[in-house]
Scaffold this motif. Structure first.
Motif, PDB file in Angstrom:
ATOM      1  N   ARG A 170      32.221  42.616  32.320  1.00  0.00           N
ATOM      2  CA  ARG A 170      31.490  43.299  34.205  1.00  0.00           C
ATOM      3  C   ARG A 170      31.832  41.568  34.616  1.00  0.00           C
ATOM      4  N   LYS A 171      30.625  40.732  34.020  1.00  0.00           N
ATOM      5  CA  LYS A 171      30.160  39.765  34.691  1.00  0.00           C
ATOM      6  C   LYS A 171      31.708  38.811  34.724  1.00  0.00           C
ATOM      7  N   SER A 172      32.594  38.655  33.441  1.00  0.00           N
ATOM      8  CA  SER A 172      32.745  37.795  33.224  1.00  0.00           C
ATOM      9  C   SER A 172      34.018  38.035  34.165  1.00  0.00           C
ATOM     10  N   LEU A 173      34.291  39.791  34.921  1.00  0.00           N
ATOM     11  CA  LEU A 173      35.380  39.881  35.766  1.00  0.00           C
ATOM     12  C   LEU A 173      35.074  39.854  36.876  1.00  0.00           C
ATOM     13  N   LYS A 174      33.294  39.555  37.623  1.00  0.00           N
ATOM     14  CA  LYS A 174      32.948  39.101  38.734  1.00  0.00           C
ATOM     15  C   LYS A 174      33.533  37.403  39.174  1.00  0.00           C
ATOM     16  N   THR A 175      32.709  36.790  37.650  1.00  0.00           N
ATOM     17  CA  THR A 175      33.940  35.665  37.580  1.00  0.00           C
ATOM     18  C   THR A 175      34.626  35.409  38.232  1.00  0.00           C
ATOM     19  N   ILE A 176      35.924  35.985  37.341  1.00  0.00           N
ATOM     20  CA  ILE A 176      37.249  36.000  37.951  1.00  0.00           C
ATOM     21  C   ILE A 176      37.119  36.340  39.616  1.00  0.00           C
ATOM     22  N   LEU A 177      36.469  37.459  39.918  1.00  0.00           N
ATOM     23  CA  LEU A 177      36.729  37.656  40.899  1.00  0.00           C
ATOM     24  C   LEU A 177      36.449  36.425  41.880  1.00  0.00           C
ATOM     25  N   THR A 178      35.781  35.419  41.877  1.00  0.00           N
ATOM     26  CA  THR A 178      34.790  34.577  42.843  1.00  0.00           C
ATOM     27  C   THR A 178      35.928  33.384  42.289  1.00  0.00           C
ATOM     28  N   TYR A 179      36.542  32.963  41.481  1.00  0.00           N
ATOM     29  CA  TYR A 179      37.056  32.212  40.953  1.00  0.00           C
ATOM     30  C   TYR A 179      38.156  32.174  42.560  1.00  0.00           C
ATOM     31  N   ALA A 180      38.606  33.569  42.760  1.00  0.00           N
ATOM     32  CA  ALA A 180      39.710  34.006  42.991  1.00  0.00           C
ATOM     33  C   ALA A 180      39.827  33.631  44.231  1.00  0.00           C
ATOM     34  N   GLU A 181      38.162  34.188  45.065  1.00  0.00           N
ATOM     35  CA  GLU A 181      38.915  33.856  46.012  1.00  0.00           C
ATOM     36  C   GLU A 181      38.032  32.663  46.191  1.00  0.00           C
ATOM     37  N   PHE A 206      47.811  35.894  45.703  1.00  0.00           N
ATOM     38  CA  PHE A 206      47.509  35.777  44.006  1.00  0.00           C
ATOM     39  C   PHE A 206      45.747  36.891  44.244  1.00  0.00           C
ATOM     40  N   ALA A 207      45.250  36.274  45.399  1.00  0.00           N
ATOM     41  CA  ALA A 207      43.854  37.007  44.972  1.00  0.00           C
ATOM     42  C   ALA A 207      43.660  38.441  45.093  1.00  0.00           C
ATOM     43  N   GLU A 208      44.746  39.103  46.240  1.00  0.00           N
ATOM     44  CA  GLU A 208      44.821  40.605  45.944  1.00  0.00           C
ATOM     45  C   GLU A 208      45.002  41.342  44.067  1.00  0.00           C
ATOM     46  N   GLN A 209      46.362  40.181  43.745  1.00  0.00           N
ATOM     47  CA  GLN A 209      46.912  40.415  42.445  1.00  0.00           C
ATOM     48  C   GLN A 209      45.475  40.721  41.376  1.00  0.00           C
ATOM     49  N   VAL A 210      44.918  39.892  42.042  1.00  0.00           N
ATOM     50  CA  VAL A 210      43.621  39.548  40.709  1.00  0.00           C
ATOM     51  C   VAL A 210      42.339  40.724  41.320  1.00  0.00           C
ATOM     52  N   GLN A 211      42.721  40.696  42.102  1.00  0.00           N
ATOM     53  CA  GLN A 211      41.445  42.066  42.150  1.00  0.00           C
ATOM     54  C   GLN A 211      42.168  43.722  41.890  1.00  0.00           C
TER      55      GLN A 211
END
Length: 2045
Positions: free
Chosen positions: A1524-1535, A1545-1550
């Motif tokens: 979950r932490k990593s998922l959050k990290t990926i979200l942060t990158y996208a943002e 892209f960011a939306e799709q990642v989310q």
């Protein structure tokens, strides 16, 4: 690339390969049978031939060291100070030397004195300690290097309980959610919880735009940090057994000691104390009948008692006051006694009288005996005053040492109650002592110290004083019934302390009374070392000056002597002349007296004319014994009573022994005549045997005095042959002629002849003195060789005689010291002689203080060794080499020249003599060749050092003819090795090693090019022999050892000319590299021949790097698949390379990277070698561990075609297609180019691992640019194999985890064994049984069958368990630490190499295939167990690769992308934050790149989702919190990604992240239900159903479910999962293409399972087959379908559902037929045959039990969504209700707590209102499958009735008043019919009940059912075939037997006695009546059948049954005959409607 182009490319490759094969075949046909596959023409000279080396010295001249810059300079030439001469002072144990002061010494003594006082002369090779021979790499040294390693962090070692996520503390109600009906956790809550999480830190540079080159540079710089400096210190040390080059410097010669025991005399106390008593201790060996030590004298008297002797005593010397002694025992045995003898002052009366008071009086009676005591004291005082200088024997006792040494260890003998070995106790021990077996039974070096009190002494008997009598007494003492027991003892208390002697005892005196170091204070009371007289020969050279003489008077016979001669005393004196004043003070004093005396007396035996003596006199011989020296004996009569006029002592006889005879010391036994008169003048030069005129003799000149002389001397050899030799040599040195030798007088003329005879006779010398004087003998022989004596002005060449004598001496020394030889057969004594004592004769070596030791001035040798060069010529003319003994006439040359000529050089002479020696001598020399080789080498070294020739160019150091002799010698010894290899392997091995060491030594001093040519000549000799050798393995083994020894030279690197550039061959044709014939992969122009030849065993390489070339050639030949005896040779060759590389790693000279890179160049061909050996290497990647890691996720085909996850092989694909893989063409990496190629002998795991670690070493240390140039020149298949090799390296060094170290690991196991064995060796002595085993294995292994090689395994099985116990926790921690570092370093080296390859292929045409192969290796590295350190670099490399070549993942192969996603996700869930950080960065970039290519990342989305499902389903210790932490990290990158702000892209990642988050939430639930298999399967089922629109994921989950079922043993369910999966794939394939042979879709599988139609939900509207990323898995192919069906069939077979197997194969066979796959068809039909056969054999069905079914209802809010749910559970067959009840109760109790769960015991409907809301209720009922009558027509077999079940029935009895059972008339029954949603077996084991129907039976209907059942049972038992009499009788008994309640009769009486009033019941009444009629009929049939079956013994029983039956029939008769009136009337509708089921209550749910 277009198909046609691709094909052309493939053709090109194939053609080339074929051409290579043709060349190879033709070569093998024309070549010798042993020519290797590697002896390709491309290498110029075949490997079986040795190429001619460069002339080393010339190369150096052309390229002096100054040319090279910096650190490389030292590699070019040996250091200047390589050789140095040391003078090491001889170690002296004592503070003073003991060597006599220079007086007038004769030559013999002078030689000895020089010998024992001169310093050691040592030639030291300064850097030799760096060689593997002298500083071996052992486990201990590795440990040292491993200190300070950083601990690598591994995922598998981090504890799994770190998770503290919010999910873990959820409320249980929330968790047990209903599997089907709750919606998947709503998006909103998922988003919310994900938003609130904390992300890991981001990688700062991730989103920066940087050039790829910069990224690579940065990555490389980071990879260089925190690296292990050396690789091989992390790998287990090289195998000890193979280390043939192992040497150790010999120990310097030391004085010999046995095992030493310290005996302290503490006190001696008698019952009465009246006079002084003196004691003597000595050791005696009863078995050998020998006194084995000299006497130790002690005096424990009090000062007052000592005062009685004041009149006689001088001031006692401190050395005579010793009370403790150290005894040495060389041959410990259980037969050794410590004998104590006591003496007292002589007094009147015989021994018995003198002992009487001691035996009679007791200490307790002192007062009573006061007068007597006073009287005795007075008498004693008088005797002491008068006779104080004389002694008399008194008493003795003995201590049996074996009892002390081998006593039980736990007895505390040091306490106050000391051990008193009383006589009785000693007697009891008697018999055990005899049980000792041999010498090793007791050791005197390690036992518990003991204090013992000896209480019993035996009085001496005058007639039995001799040693012979003592031995009889001692032997008798050991018997249980000892005669001594009967004697009256003298009671006393002697306290002794006996212990092993400590190492460095203070205050010790040697036997010569010299002070042994350390001796702090000369006034301290000393401990004496007692000289040993060993029981058997001791072979040790003298190392110090010792010159002692022992005199033993035995007996005297004066019986015929007239006069008063009774109390006889013998006085002994050592006379230097005939005057009394010339008695020398050389007799050692005893106790409490002066140190040396001039005279000594024997004890007196009272009134005995023929006394026996036990006395020992010890004398110190003067340095120079002359003809006048003699021992003088005077015999006295001592008068004990003082009579007036009588003298105290009267001389009554004289005799003497002259000590020298013909210059030899006289020793041995003598029986001397005794003269009555004083001898006349000049008597001393004669012996008493000569009858001198006018002398009177006792007993007419007969021998009456028996005496023995023994010398312990390092001056006098006491051997006639040695004596004669030394005498002659000394005469020559002194030049005194004529000389008397025994009876003959020698003139100069006869001298030569005598000398030659004496040399020849040396072999006859007795071994012990020969060994003792070996140094002196060898010195003299060397002198005779080097300085030929000049006799009569003529130089006599004694070379041959002296050489032969040396050979004999060496042989004799060897033979007698065989037990202590080292593993190479070297005798340590000779080795230490050469190393320390040998010097060139003729002067002292003066080492000037100011000059460095390397340039030693040699004043006296200058004229000998530094002769002018012109004189070589003169000498070569004057001495004929054909006849070395030819005398040389000095002729006209002046005196100086003749002196020079007279001096020869030992090495030249030795070589010459050896070459021309005769066969007998040559044989001797060969046996000990090492000794002569070492002598020659030291002689050469001394010649160079002392003659200051080290500055001379090497080519001029030694004359040509000497080098010719050396060449001849090497050739002849080489030939001997070759010819003896089959006759005497042991000798061949030793010779081989000696020759190799000799040549290795010569490399340090002689012309190196010349030595190389000798090596080459030897190789040629071996090669010639190999062709005809019956078994070449033995020879090859020896040659390998030879090479290994040569390569162990400390300047091995320099010898390989590492700094000179390889010169490419002059003509291009012979050495065009094999890669040139194909076009190079990466460049159009031909590859650089220079680089190529550096990486191949090319001509130039082998010529320049001569030794390295030899070594690698040996390896290449050993790895040749056609090689014989391969496994033994593999191990040897690989071990040799490994050992060398280890030594380079720890060598400080090569620590710098540039230097190490140069060293690595010497091993570059190893890369090509290992690459070509790939097929033979152990398949580490094939191991189950690796397969299981990914197989379950990525592979579902069971036929083991391998899968991308665990086994890939790019090389095949490249070689065939030169492009990406065709579907289904995957091959396992470890199979190499093709499985057929694995023809050679495969390498063991251990050898393979070692070879791979060597490869990694080269890759780590070689120059990267060089590797790049090489890679650029490689052809495609070769590069593919190189990648395979790297892949294998990763697999071989994968980290095993700490847990694995607790289980014993087979590879490290051997090493620990070696450790143990070495420890044993240290304990047992120099050589243990193991070394013997190694030696024997060496003898055996090259012969015959290869099984012999396996000895080590079989020999070490027994240790396996003990090893595990031995390792401490720390050791295991350390092993894990080292293994972790090794795995990390190995992986990083692979990564570096991959980067190098990637940089090389940037411009290549075929780069896709190579890059995909590179990526596969990277992926494998990411998938195996790796440390955090490696993963951050590995992931960085992966990011760089993907960013440079995105098309790799997104255009070509989906599998690579799938694989990558899976690995990244796994690392995203890591517990280690750095790994998560890098993995999430990689995953984010992957999505980003996919998006950039096509503005959506459907492919990555799909694959990530699939991967997550895969992970969740299969990984046990998966941490969703970290993911979950990593998922959050990926979200942060996208943002934070500015570059893609404007896109979707960011939306799709989310979206993707939230979707993944939901999957994870389901996973949490799965985690909770890990223990509840039903709930777990329900959840998995639900997740799978959720993926209905995503076939790939649904398939993944179906496979996960199958795996889980298989784990739980539910094979039928696992099979169903596989059938569903197959149906899913079939649906997809049907959409895609319409193929006849494929199943139409789900419909085709209906016969297997009706449930399968669920899968048809996939239709075009949900799935468009063209959309990217869908159904792209490898299972969505025909091949995938086949795999799934095969797995399904397999599971069905395991579950025993053979009928279903047939149905599955019906779908599979058409596909196989379409593919013409006859092999598989044959297999399928074989399996079908098996299935049908099993069905036939198990036709009744009882043999196959398919399952038991239970209805389970859950009631109570605690169950959450399960509340009021009903399920049918399928349990394993024959499960009892109690079992499932217990299981569920236990499980839910554990979950909800105690006293919450209740099991409802009945099956009645549950009224929820009556239940306790706080509790959880479970109702469990056994149900049976139910079939309607029409169904039963189809369901014929037992299988049919157990397959496809949807309806289940259970019955509940009840009565109207609520009880379950009552009277017959009120007994009702409720039948409940349940229908399930799916048919069993299904893809899960519990199915929800979807419909329920209840029917209530009235009592009469219950009765009808019961009677029908009984009737059926009777019919079955009657008609059974074959009939079963027992069963029939049981049923009959139950039917007709008189039963008390509810039997058939009672049923009839209740229901048939009255006609019912209710007309509705008439029909039931009638039906029951008909049932009874039928029942009676069946009873009758049964009785008839029973009558036919019974024997005569059962007739009575049958009659009884018949009686019962007739009673029953009579009772029933009236009830059955009455008729119902209404039945006769026509039927009315009302009656018919009564049969309507309206009366039955229906309940639908």
């Amino acid at each position: 690339m277009a198909a046609s182009e691709r094909r052309a490319f493939a053709h090109k490759i194939n053609r080339t390969v074929a051409a290579e094969v043709r060349k190879q075949v033709s070569r093998e046909r024309s070549g010798s049978p042993h020519s290797s596959r590697r002896s390709s023409s491309s290498l110029g000279v075949p490997l079986t031939e040795v190429i001619e080396p460069l002339d080393f010295e010339d190369v150096l001249l052309s390229r002096p060291p100054e040319v090279e810059p910096g650190p490389l300079r030292d590699l070019i030439e040996f250091p200047v100070d390589d050789l140095e001469l040391l003078k090491q002072p001889r170690e002296c144990r004592t503070t003073e030397s003991g060597v006599p002061e220079d007086g007038q010494l004769d030559a013999q003594v002078r030689a000895a004195v020089e010998m024992y006082s001169e310093d050691w002369v040592i030639v030291r090779r300064r850097y030799q300690h760096l060689s593997t021979a002298y500083s071996p790499i052992t486990t201990e040294t590795q440990r040292e290097w491993q200190k300070g390693l950083t601990c690598q962090v591994f995922e598998q070692d981090t504890p799994g309980d770190e998770r503290t996520g919010p999910e873990d503390v959820d409320d249980p109600q929330h968790c047990s959610g209903s599997p089907e009906d709750t919606p998947r956790s709503s998006g909103a809550s998922g988003i919310f919880s994900l938003r609130n999480l904390a992300a890991d830190s981001l990688l700062p540079t991730l989103l920066e735009q940087a050039a790829p080159e910069d990224v690579d540079r940065r990555n490389e710089a980071l990879r260089r940090q925190h690296r292990a400096p050396t690789l091989l210190t992390l790998y287990p040390a090289p195998d000890e057994d193979e280390a043939v080059e192992r040497c150790s410097r010999p120990e310097p010669p030391r004085e010999h000691f046995g095992q030493r025991i310290l005996v302290k005399c503490l006190s001696l106390k008698f019952e009465i104390e009246i006079e002084p008593i003196f004691g003597t201790l000595a050791l005696y060996d009863v078995r050998e009948k020998k006194k084995i030590s000299e006497n130790f004298y002690f005096d424990l008297n009090s000062d007052s008692v000592k005062g009685l002797l004041r009149a006689h005593g001088t001031h006692p010397a401190i050395s005579t006051l010793a009370r403790s002694a150290i005894f040495s025992v060389t041959y410990p045995s259980p037969d050794i006694f410590l004998v104590v003898k006591l003496e007292k002052v002589l007094q009147q009366g015989d021994i018995s009288e003198c002992c009487e008071p001691y035996m009679v009086m007791k200490e307790a009676d002192t007062a009573k005996n006061k007068e007597k005591l006073e009287k005795l004291r007075l008498a004693a005082e008088q005797f002491c005053t008068r006779l104080g200088r004389y002694r008399m024997p008194f008493a003795w006792t003995a201590v049996h040492l074996a009892n002390i040494v081998s006593r039980p260890q736990d007895r505390d003998s040091d306490s106050e109650g000391e051990r008193r070995p009383t006589w009785a106790e000693r007697r009891r021990r008697g018999p055990q002592d005899r049980g000792y077996s041999g010498d090793d039974a007791c050791s005197f070096s390690s036992f518990r110290p003991a204090t013992l009190t000896v209480t019993n002494f035996f009085k001496q008997e005058a007639e039995r004083l001799s040693d012979e009598d003592l031995f009889k007494f001692l032997a008798d003492m050991r018997r249980p019934s000892s005669l001594l027991r009967r004697l009256r003892p003298v009671t006393a208390q002697l306290k002794l302390d006996i212990s092993p002697a400590p190492e460095n005892l203070h205050f010790c005196l040697s036997p010569d009374l010299l002070h042994v170091k350390p001796y702090p204070d000369p006034r301290g009371r000393p401990t004496k070392e007692i000289l040993e007289f060993p029981a058997r020969e001791v072979y040790a050279p003298h190392s110090c000056y010792r010159n002692l003489l022992f005199v033993y008077p035995h007996s005297l016979n004066f019986s015929s002597r007239q006069g008063s001669v009774r109390n006889l005393a013998v006085r002994i004196q050592y006379m230097a002349g005939e005057d009394q004043s010339q008695a020398l003070p050389v007799i050692f004093g005893k106790s409490s007296c002066s140190e040396f005396t001039r005279e000594a007396f024997t004890p007196v035996v009272y009134h005995n004319k023929s006394p026996e003596f036990y006395e020992e006199f010890k004398l110190r011989l003067p340095a120079c014994v002359t003809e006048n020296h003699h021992l003088f004996f005077t015999f006295y009569h001592v008068s004990c009573q003082p009579r007036p006029g009588t003298a105290l002592e009267t001389p009554v006889g004289f005799t003497w022994i002259p000590l020298l005879q013909h210059g030899r010391l006289r020793t041995g036994p003598f029986c001397l005549p005794v003269s009555v008169d004083q001898p006349p003048p000049s008597y001393s030069v004669l012996t008493p045997d000569v009858a001198l005129p006018g002398m009177r003799w006792v007993d007419g000149h007969k021998g009456v005095f028996s005496v023995e002389l023994t010398a312990v001397s390092s001056v006098h050899p006491q051997d006639p042959h040695l004596d004669k030799f030394f005498t002659l040599v000394h005469v020559l040195e002194e030049g005194i002629f004529p000389f008397r030798l025994k009876e003959t007088v020698l003139s100069e003329g006869t001298m030569e002849q005598e000398l030659r005879a004496s040399l020849a006779a040396l072999r006859l010398a007795s071994p012990e003195p020969l060994v003792a004087f070996s140094h002196l003998v060898l010195d003299k022989l060397v002198r005779l060789v080097v300085r030929p004596p000049i006799i009569c002005g003529q130089m006599v060449n004694l070379g041959r005689g002296a050489f032969e004598a040396m050979a004999h001496v060496a042989s004799l020394v060897h033979r007698n010291l065989e037990a202590v030889q080292d593993s190479r057969g070297h005798c340590p004594l000779l080795a230490s002689y050469v190393h320390y004592a040998f010097r060139l004769p003729g002067g002292d070596l003066s080492l000037p203080g100011e000059a460095p030791p390397a340039t030693v001035q040699a004043a006296t040798l200058a004229r000998g060794s530094g002769r002018p060069a012109s004189l070589y010529l003169a000498r070569s003319k004057s001495i004929s080499s054909s006849n070395p003994d030819l005398a040389v006439v000095p002729g006209s040359v002046d005196d100086e020249v003749s002196r020079i000529l007279a001096s020869k050089l030992l090495h030249e002479e030795l070589a010459l003599q050896w070459v021309v020696s005769g066969s007998a001598v040559r044989e001797l020399v060969l046996q000990h060749a090492w000794f002569f080789f070492q002598l020659m080498v030291k002689s050469m070294e001394l010649h160079l050092l002392l003659g200051q020739r080290l500055d001379t160019p090497r080519k001029l150091r030694f004359p040509g003819r000497f080098l010719d002799d050396i060449a001849a010698l090497v050739a002849s010894v080489g030939l001997e090795v070759i010819t003896r290899v089959h006759k005497d392997m042991k000798l061949a091995e030793r010779l081989n090693a000696s020759l190799a060491f000799f040549l290795s030594d010569l490399l340090s001093i002689a012309d190196r090019g010349y030595i190389f040519s000798l090596v080459r000549a030897h190789y040629k000799q071996v090669a010639t022999r190999l062709q005809s050798a019956p078994n070449p393995t033995a020879l090859l083994t020896l040659r390998m050892d030879f090479t290994r020894i040569l390569c162990s030279h400390e300047h091995y690197v320099t010898l390989n000319l590492p700094c000179c550039p390889l010169s490419p061959p002059a003509s291009p044709s012979p050495s065009v590299s094999s890669t040139t014939s194909q076009s190079s992969t990466f460049s159009s122009q031909a590859p650089d021949p220079k680089v190529t030849s550096m990486f191949e065993l090319s001509g130039p390489f082998r010529q320049q790097h001569f030794l390295s070339g030899l070594l690698l050639t040996e390896l290449a030949l050993a790895l040749d698949p056609e090689a014989e005896g391969a496994s033994l040779l593999h191990k040897k060759a690989i071990s040799a390379v490994h050992s060398l590389l280890c030594s380079h790693d720890v060598d400080s000279r090569y620590a710098e990277a540039t230097v190490k890179a140069k060293v690595a160049e010497l091993y570059l061909p190893l890369l090509s070698l290992a690459r070509d050996t790939l097929p033979q290497l152990h398949g580490f990647a094939e191991g189950s561990g690796q397969r299981s890691r990914l197989a379950s996720m990525l592979d579902s085909d069971t036929e083991g075609e391998g899968d991308i996850g665990s086994t890939i092989n790019p090389s095949v694909a490249m070689a065939i297609a030169g492009g990406p893989l065709a579907p289904g063409s995957r091959t396992s990496i470890s199979q190499g180019p093709s499985t057929a190629a694995r023809s050679g002998c495969p390498l063991s795991a251990e050898s393979s691992r070692t070879l791979l670690v060597c490869v990694l070493w080269v890759l780590k240390n070689a120059e990267p640019t060089l590797l790049q140039r090489w890679a650029a020149d490689l052809a495609l298949p070769q590069l593919g194999r190189l990648l395979d090799l790297l892949y294998l390296c990763l697999a071989a060094f994968e980290y095993k985890g700490k847990k694995a170290f607790e289980r014993i690991n087979s590879l490290t196991f051997k090493k620990s064994l070696d450790m143990k064995a070495r420890l044993e060796e240290a304990i047992l002595g120099t050589i243990g049984a193991r070394q013997e085993m190694v030696r024997r294995s060496r003898e055996r292994s090259p012969f015959g069958n290869q099984e012999n090689v396996r000895w080590r395994k079989s020999a070490t099985h027994w240790r396996q368990t003990s090893d595990r116990v031995d390792k401490t926790k720390d050791e295991m921690e350390h092993e894990a630490l080292v293994d972790g570092n090794l795995a990390t370093e190995a992986s990083l080296v692979v990564l570096d190499t991959l980067e190098t390859i990637v940089q090389t292929v940037m411009l290549s045409e075929a780069r896709e295939s190579i890059l995909s192969a590179v990526l596969k290796v990277v992926l494998y590295s990411l998938g195996s167990a790796q440390s955090a350190l490696f993963l951050q670099h590995g992931l960085a490399t992966q990011r760089a690769l993907v960013s440079k070549f995105p098309e790799l993942l997104f255009e070509e192969d989906t599998e690579l992308c799938a694989d990558l996603c899976l690995r990244l996700l796994r690392h995203c869930g890591s517990r280690i934050s750095t790994i998560r950080m890098h993995a999430s960065a990689s995953l984010y970039l992957l999505m980003r790149q996919n998006f950039e290519i096509g503005h959506n990342f459907a492919r990555v989305k799909m694959l990530v989702t699939m991967s997550l499902s895969s992970l969740v389903g299969t990984t046990q210790n998966f941490s969703e919190e970290h993911l979950r932490k990593s998922l959050k990290t990926i979200l942060t990158y996208a943002e934070e990604d500015i570059g893609l702000r404007d896109s979707t892209f960011a939306e799709q990642v989310q979206d993707l992240m939230f979707n993944l988050h939901m999957i994870l939430t389901d996973t949490v639930k799965m985690k909770e239900h890990q223990e509840d298999p039903e709930m777990l399967m329900d959840l998995m089922y639900r997740i799978a159903r959720g993926y209905q629109g995503s076939p790939d994921l649904r398939l993944t989950w179906l496979q996960n479910m199958a795996g889980k079922h298989a784990e739980l043993g539910n094979h039928a369910e696992a099979a169903q999962c596989m059938v569903h999966a197959a149906a899913l794939v079939a649906e997809y394939l049907a959409l895609l293409e319409d193929s006849r042979h494929l199943p139409v879709g789900c419909v085709s599988f209906q016969n297997v399972s009706s449930n399968v139609l669920e899968e048809s939900a996939i239709s075009d509207d949900i799935l468009s087959p063209d959309e990217e990323g869908f159904c792209s898995g490898k299972n969505f192919t025909e091949l995938g379908l086949v795999g799934l069906l095969e797995q399904a069939a397999g599971y069905f077979t395991m579950g025993g559902l053979y009928e279903a197997v047939n149905e599955v194969y019906k779908n599979l066979i058409p596909i196989l037929e379409a593919h013409r796959d006859y092999k598989k068809l044959a297999a399928v039909h074989g399996k079908l045959q098996e299935a049908f056969t099993k069905i036939m054999h198990q036709s009744s069905g009882w043999e196959r039990v398919f399952g038991t079914y239970f209805r389970v209802g859950f009631y109570g809010t605690r169950f959450g969504d399960l509340d009021e749910q009903e399920f049918v559970y399928k349990e394993p067959s024959i499960t009892k209700l109690a079992e499932i009840s217990h299981r569920l109760e236990e499980f839910y109790t554990e979950r909800f707590g105690d006293d919450v769960v209740e099991i409802i015991k009945d099956s009645n409907p549950v009224d929820k209102s009556k239940l306790d809301p706080q509790k959880a209720y479970i109702q469990i009922t056994y149900v049976e499958p139910h079939f309607d009558t029409y169904e039963l027509k189809d369901r014929v077999t037992y299988f049919d009735r157990n397959y496809g079940l949807r309806a289940f029935l259970f019955c509940t009895p009840f009565t109207p008043d609520g009880r379950a059972h009552g009277e017959l008339a009120e007994q009702h029954k409720r039948k409940t019919l349940l229908s399930t949603e799916h048919a069993f077996p299904y893809i899960k084991t519990r199915i929800r009940v979807c419909h329920r129907e209840e029917t209530v039976l009235t009592p009469v209907e219950v009765a009808i059912e019961d009677m029908q059942k009984k009737t059926r049972e009777l019919a079955f038992a009657t008609e059974q075939d074959p009939p079963d009499a027992k069963m029939l009788q049981m049923v009959l008994q139950g039917s007709v037997g008189p039963t008390v309640n509810q039997g058939p009769l009672e049923v009839a009486q209740v229901f048939l006695s009255e006609i019912p009033e209710d007309p509705k019941l008439f029909r039931h009444h009638n039906k029951l009546r008909l049932c009874f009629k039928d029942f009676c009929k069946k009873c009758e049939d049964a009785l008839r059948k029973n009558k036919a079956l019974i024997g005569p013994d059962q007739k009575e029983y049958h009659r009884e049954l018949e009686r019962h039956y007739s009673r029953l029939r009579e009772a029933l008769q009236p009830l059955l005959t009455q008729r119902l009136p209404q039945l006769l009337a026509p039927s009315s509708t009302s009656l018919r409607s009564s049969m309507n089921r309206s009366s039955f209550r229906k309940a639908d749910l």
